[in-house]
Scaffold this active site. Structure first.
Site, PDB file in Angstrom:
ATOM      1  N   ARG A   2       0.842  -1.200   0.000  1.00  0.00           N
ATOM      2  CA  ARG A   2       0.000   0.000   0.000  1.00  0.00           C
ATOM      3  C   ARG A   2       0.874   1.245   0.000  1.00  0.00           C
ATOM      4  O   ARG A   2       2.073   1.202   0.276  1.00  0.00           O
ATOM      5  CB  ARG A   2      -0.906   0.012   1.234  1.00  0.00           C
ATOM      6  CG  ARG A   2      -0.137   0.057   2.533  1.00  0.00           C
ATOM      7  CD  ARG A   2      -0.939   0.523   3.716  1.00  0.00           C
ATOM      8  NE  ARG A   2      -0.163   0.377   4.946  1.00  0.00           N
ATOM      9  CZ  ARG A   2       0.804   1.198   5.334  1.00  0.00           C
ATOM     10  NH1 ARG A   2       1.137   2.231   4.589  1.00  0.00           N
ATOM     11  NH2 ARG A   2       1.447   0.994   6.464  1.00  0.00           N
TER      12      ARG A   2
ATOM     13  N   THR B 197       2.367   2.221   9.927  1.00  0.00           N
ATOM     14  CA  THR B 197       1.170   2.483  10.725  1.00  0.00           C
ATOM     15  C   THR B 197       0.856   1.251  11.573  1.00  0.00           C
ATOM     16  O   THR B 197       1.460   0.201  11.406  1.00  0.00           O
ATOM     17  CB  THR B 197      -0.027   2.882   9.847  1.00  0.00           C
ATOM     18  OG1 THR B 197      -1.037   3.457  10.675  1.00  0.00           O
ATOM     19  CG2 THR B 197      -0.598   1.700   9.081  1.00  0.00           C
TER      20      THR B 197
ATOM     21  N   HIS C 298      -2.192  -1.355  13.245  1.00  0.00           N
ATOM     22  CA  HIS C 298      -3.559  -1.883  13.279  1.00  0.00           C
ATOM     23  C   HIS C 298      -3.691  -2.753  14.518  1.00  0.00           C
ATOM     24  O   HIS C 298      -2.741  -3.454  14.893  1.00  0.00           O
ATOM     25  CB  HIS C 298      -3.865  -2.749  12.053  1.00  0.00           C
ATOM     26  CG  HIS C 298      -3.745  -2.030  10.753  1.00  0.00           C
ATOM     27  ND1 HIS C 298      -4.259  -0.774  10.550  1.00  0.00           N
ATOM     28  CD2 HIS C 298      -3.178  -2.403   9.582  1.00  0.00           C
ATOM     29  CE1 HIS C 298      -4.007  -0.399   9.293  1.00  0.00           C
ATOM     30  NE2 HIS C 298      -3.346  -1.376   8.694  1.00  0.00           N
TER      31      HIS C 298
ATOM     32  N   ALA D 237      -5.913   6.660   9.658  1.00  0.00           N
ATOM     33  CA  ALA D 237      -4.850   6.633   8.652  1.00  0.00           C
ATOM     34  C   ALA D 237      -5.382   6.005   7.369  1.00  0.00           C
ATOM     35  O   ALA D 237      -6.237   5.121   7.407  1.00  0.00           O
ATOM     36  CB  ALA D 237      -3.659   5.833   9.174  1.00  0.00           C
ATOM     37  N   ILE D 238      -4.864   6.490   6.247  1.00  0.00           N
ATOM     38  CA  ILE D 238      -5.293   5.966   4.945  1.00  0.00           C
ATOM     39  C   ILE D 238      -4.071   5.578   4.128  1.00  0.00           C
ATOM     40  O   ILE D 238      -3.081   6.308   4.075  1.00  0.00           O
ATOM     41  CB  ILE D 238      -6.125   7.022   4.180  1.00  0.00           C
ATOM     42  CG1 ILE D 238      -7.460   7.231   4.898  1.00  0.00           C
ATOM     43  CG2 ILE D 238      -6.354   6.605   2.729  1.00  0.00           C
ATOM     44  CD1 ILE D 238      -8.358   8.261   4.269  1.00  0.00           C
ATOM     45  N   GLY D 239      -4.136   4.395   3.515  1.00  0.00           N
ATOM     46  CA  GLY D 239      -3.097   3.939   2.601  1.00  0.00           C
ATOM     47  C   GLY D 239      -3.737   2.997   1.600  1.00  0.00           C
ATOM     48  O   GLY D 239      -4.427   2.052   1.991  1.00  0.00           O
TER      49      GLY D 239
ATOM     50  N   GLY E 256      -6.891   0.473   2.404  1.00  0.00           N
ATOM     51  CA  GLY E 256      -7.966   1.401   2.732  1.00  0.00           C
ATOM     52  C   GLY E 256      -7.663   2.260   3.933  1.00  0.00           C
ATOM     53  O   GLY E 256      -6.658   2.964   3.960  1.00  0.00           O
ATOM     54  N   PHE E 257      -8.526   2.181   4.975  1.00  0.00           N
ATOM     55  CA  PHE E 257      -8.289   3.031   6.139  1.00  0.00           C
ATOM     56  C   PHE E 257      -8.349   2.256   7.446  1.00  0.00           C
ATOM     57  O   PHE E 257      -8.908   1.169   7.528  1.00  0.00           O
ATOM     58  CB  PHE E 257      -9.239   4.242   6.173  1.00  0.00           C
ATOM     59  CG  PHE E 257     -10.703   3.981   6.456  1.00  0.00           C
ATOM     60  CD1 PHE E 257     -11.134   3.419   7.659  1.00  0.00           C
ATOM     61  CD2 PHE E 257     -11.678   4.369   5.536  1.00  0.00           C
ATOM     62  CE1 PHE E 257     -12.485   3.229   7.933  1.00  0.00           C
ATOM     63  CE2 PHE E 257     -13.038   4.181   5.797  1.00  0.00           C
ATOM     64  CZ  PHE E 257     -13.436   3.609   7.001  1.00  0.00           C
TER      65      PHE E 257
ATOM     66  N   CYS F   8       2.965   6.902  10.605  1.00  0.00           N
ATOM     67  CA  CYS F   8       3.004   7.457   9.241  1.00  0.00           C
ATOM     68  C   CYS F   8       4.243   8.318   9.016  1.00  0.00           C
ATOM     69  O   CYS F   8       4.283   9.143   8.100  1.00  0.00           O
ATOM     70  CB  CYS F   8       1.735   8.264   8.944  1.00  0.00           C
ATOM     71  SG  CYS F   8       0.218   7.330   9.184  1.00  0.00           S
TER      72      CYS F   8
END
Length: 226
Positions: free
Chosen positions: A78, A83, A85, A145-147, A158-159, A176
């Site tokens: 991505r 980041t 999760h 966060a978005i990638g 996605g996010f 990030c």
């Protein structure tokens, strides 16, 4: 446009590797024309992911320490930097054929941000964007966060939206690659936030923002070869 789109909400905590496999299954179904778009919604087991922009230099602890903390480390395709999760975070993987919406990546990312901004508005939390950084922000704190990745105009990744997340894990990285700002979670603003309720609001706002009626589908359907 009458699009054939499905939403699959996955139960339990999903490992990052498992999530990648499920994205591939969804990608195959969209590529074959079985669906115009598939939205995967899930929670991941604790994991740090490194994007195409790199980010291992923003990992602040040894990889051996991550193992003792029960956090995986993954390099992925991505966009973006490192980041996190983990449980209490809504991860959305829209596998959308943008030829059925708009072949415009900035528009698409703005739409993803809009989904989260709208959900936060429902809770009385004013969120927005930063010109220099993608993602969703409440003041100077990042709440999502978005990638993304795109192939043949079909999106993946996605996010990640912090709802009731363990923010201590973010201390192990510069999220990030950003050092001047910190992260925040919805439960910092809303007492006794209901995770399932937030998930429903995410679904509803995907339907609104992408002007599409998403039908509920099962993991079994997603993994079927038909």
């Amino acid at each position: 446009m009458n699009r054939r789109c499905f939403v699959v909400e996955l139960e339990g905590l999903i490992s990052y590797g498992e999530g990648l496999v499920l994205q591939e299954k969804a990608f195959d179904k969209v590529t074959s024309g079985e669906a115009d778009g598939i939205l995967l919604l899930l929670e991941h087991k604790p994991v740090f992911t490194v994007g195409r922009s790199g980010g291992k230099e923003n990992l602040l602890v040894d990889e051996s320490y991550l193992k003792t903390a029960g956090i995986e480390l993954y390099e992925t395709n991505r966009g973006g930097n490192i980041t996190y999760h983990g449980p209490g975070q809504i991860v959305a993987y829209p596998i959308f054929d943008l030829k059925n919406w708009k072949k415009d990546l900035p528009w698409y990312v703005t739409c993803l941000e809009e989904v989260i901004i709208n959900v936060l508005k429902d809770y009385g939390v004013k969120a927005g964007r930063k010109p220099k950084y993608r993602g969703v922000w409440v003041g100077d704190k990042k709440i999502a966060a978005i990638g993304i990745a795109v192939a043949k105009w079909i999106t993946t990744h996605g996010f990640a939206f912090n709802v009731k997340v363990n923010k201590d894990h973010f201390n192990f990285i510069n999220p990030c690659g950003i050092t001047e700002f910190s992260v925040v979670s919805l439960d910092d603003f809303v007492k006794d936030v209901n995770f399932d309720e937030v998930m429903e609001k995410v679904k509803d706002n995907f339907s609104v923002v992408f002007d599409t009626n998403f039908k509920e589908a099962s993991r079994k359907w997603l993994e079927s070869e038909e």
